[in-house]
Design a protein around this motif. Structure first.
Motif, PDB file in Angstrom:
ATOM      1  N   ASP A  94       0.837  -1.200   0.000  1.00  0.00           N
ATOM      2  CA  ASP A  94       0.000   0.000   0.000  1.00  0.00           C
ATOM      3  C   ASP A  94       0.872   1.251   0.000  1.00  0.00           C
ATOM      4  O   ASP A  94       0.664   2.180  -0.796  1.00  0.00           O
ATOM      5  N   LEU A  95       1.842   1.291   0.916  1.00  0.00           N
ATOM      6  CA  LEU A  95       2.705   2.458   1.034  1.00  0.00           C
ATOM      7  C   LEU A  95       3.518   2.669  -0.233  1.00  0.00           C
ATOM      8  O   LEU A  95       3.694   3.809  -0.688  1.00  0.00           O
ATOM      9  N   PRO A 100      -1.851   6.516   1.781  1.00  0.00           N
ATOM     10  CA  PRO A 100      -1.465   7.132   3.063  1.00  0.00           C
ATOM     11  C   PRO A 100      -1.545   6.136   4.215  1.00  0.00           C
ATOM     12  O   PRO A 100      -2.360   5.205   4.199  1.00  0.00           O
ATOM     13  N   ALA A 101      -0.708   6.356   5.224  1.00  0.00           N
ATOM     14  CA  ALA A 101      -0.678   5.464   6.381  1.00  0.00           C
ATOM     15  C   ALA A 101      -2.050   5.355   7.028  1.00  0.00           C
ATOM     16  O   ALA A 101      -2.476   4.268   7.429  1.00  0.00           O
ATOM     17  N   ALA A 102      -2.760   6.466   7.148  1.00  0.00           N
ATOM     18  CA  ALA A 102      -4.073   6.449   7.793  1.00  0.00           C
ATOM     19  C   ALA A 102      -5.068   5.573   7.044  1.00  0.00           C
ATOM     20  O   ALA A 102      -5.920   4.917   7.663  1.00  0.00           O
ATOM     21  N   GLU A 103      -4.950   5.526   5.726  1.00  0.00           N
ATOM     22  CA  GLU A 103      -5.856   4.683   4.932  1.00  0.00           C
ATOM     23  C   GLU A 103      -5.546   3.197   5.132  1.00  0.00           C
ATOM     24  O   GLU A 103      -6.458   2.369   5.167  1.00  0.00           O
ATOM     25  N   VAL A 104      -4.268   2.871   5.263  1.00  0.00           N
ATOM     26  CA  VAL A 104      -3.893   1.477   5.542  1.00  0.00           C
ATOM     27  C   VAL A 104      -4.517   1.035   6.862  1.00  0.00           C
ATOM     28  O   VAL A 104      -5.125  -0.035   6.953  1.00  0.00           O
ATOM     29  N   ALA A 148       9.282   6.347   7.615  1.00  0.00           N
ATOM     30  CA  ALA A 148       8.411   7.092   8.531  1.00  0.00           C
ATOM     31  C   ALA A 148       6.961   6.635   8.407  1.00  0.00           C
ATOM     32  O   ALA A 148       6.232   6.565   9.405  1.00  0.00           O
ATOM     33  N   ASP A 149       6.548   6.318   7.182  1.00  0.00           N
ATOM     34  CA  ASP A 149       5.174   5.837   6.972  1.00  0.00           C
ATOM     35  C   ASP A 149       4.955   4.488   7.636  1.00  0.00           C
ATOM     36  O   ASP A 149       3.877   4.229   8.192  1.00  0.00           O
ATOM     37  N   VAL A 153       2.135   3.689  10.343  1.00  0.00           N
ATOM     38  CA  VAL A 153       1.167   2.595  10.226  1.00  0.00           C
ATOM     39  C   VAL A 153       1.204   1.728  11.482  1.00  0.00           C
ATOM     40  O   VAL A 153       0.165   1.389  12.060  1.00  0.00           O
ATOM     41  N   ASN A 154       2.402   1.373  11.923  1.00  0.00           N
ATOM     42  CA  ASN A 154       2.523   0.490  13.080  1.00  0.00           C
ATOM     43  C   ASN A 154       1.966   1.125  14.351  1.00  0.00           C
ATOM     44  O   ASN A 154       1.326   0.443  15.167  1.00  0.00           O
ATOM     45  N   LYS A 155       2.176   2.419  14.524  1.00  0.00           N
ATOM     46  CA  LYS A 155       1.581   3.107  15.674  1.00  0.00           C
ATOM     47  C   LYS A 155       0.055   3.059  15.585  1.00  0.00           C
ATOM     48  O   LYS A 155      -0.637   2.843  16.591  1.00  0.00           O
ATOM     49  N   GLY A 156      -0.463   3.265  14.371  1.00  0.00           N
ATOM     50  CA  GLY A 156      -1.903   3.197  14.177  1.00  0.00           C
ATOM     51  C   GLY A 156      -2.459   1.807  14.425  1.00  0.00           C
ATOM     52  O   GLY A 156      -3.540   1.655  15.023  1.00  0.00           O
TER      53      GLY A 156
END
Length: 210
Positions: A94-95, A100-104, A148-149, A153-156
């Motif tokens: 995806d990245l 975007p990370a938020a969409e993943v 960074a992305d 993603v991992n934090k999310g």
């Protein structure tokens, strides 16, 4: 430039062919309530999971090149089988495609919520997106610019798992070097794992499989 575009188009077409081949196979292979499913992209696809885990009930549902939105499109046979456990790893492609990370994270939320709604007895395990090592040139241009992305993603995903009461498995920390890159001793292309990398991964998930 034209040659590069044609090469990229051919690569996408080949990836699409493989994706549909695997999907059609998985639609014919049943998942049952006794099974443990590993779901993801090429990194999952490349693992001989029932051998690694010495468990014939483990089923590999990884497809090379897969993305979170594409997994959403092929969940029916897996959710319908009501598997005992599901281990999900998705996001790096995806990245690379500019998602975007938020969409993943939002797509993983949809996957989780579908299981919680339609297969509530399935124990869910969300695994962190792996680091990438851009010192290997094969995937550096496409995958190597998203350190960074990946962290975002991992934090999310970790926050999502805490919210949903499911297990987050931090593989990133086990696989990353001091610079946050995929350990060079575990890969030969900067993205995928060599055998020793799968052993590290296996050892991390084995307690949850058992």
């Amino acid at each position: 430039l034209t040659a590069l575009l044609l090469f990229a188009a051919a690569a996408v077409f080949a990836q699409s062919e493989y994706n549909f081949q695997r999907r059609s196979l998985f639609e014919k292979l049943p998942v049952t309530s006794k099974d443990i499913v590993f779901l993801g992209n090429s990194i999952t696809d490349g693992g001989e999971w029932n051998e690694l885990l010495a468990n014939p009930r483990v089923k590999n549902r990884g497809i090379s090149g897969d993305r979170s939105s594409w997994i959403l499109d092929r969940l029916d046979p897996i959710v319908g089988g009501q598997p005992r456990k599901l281990f999900l790893l998705i996001g790096t492609n995806d990245l690379a495609a500019g998602t975007p990370a938020a969409e993943v994270v939002a797509n993983v939320r949809k996957i989780v919520e579908r299981f919680q709604s339609e297969s509530p007895r399935t124990k869910l395990y969300v695994q962190s997106v792996f680091p990438v090592n851009d010192s290997f040139k094969k995937y550096a241009a496409k995958h190597g610019r998203h350190d960074a992305d990946i962290v975002a993603v991992n934090k999310g995903l970790q926050a999502l798992c805490a919210e949903k009461g499911i297990v987050y498995i931090d593989l990133w920390t086990l696989l990353a070097d001091k610079n946050g890159k995929l350990r060079a001793d575990l890969t030969n292309d900067g993205l995928h794992l060599m055998g020793e990398g799968y052993i590290v991964w296996r050892d991390a998930v084995l307690p949850y499989v058992k």
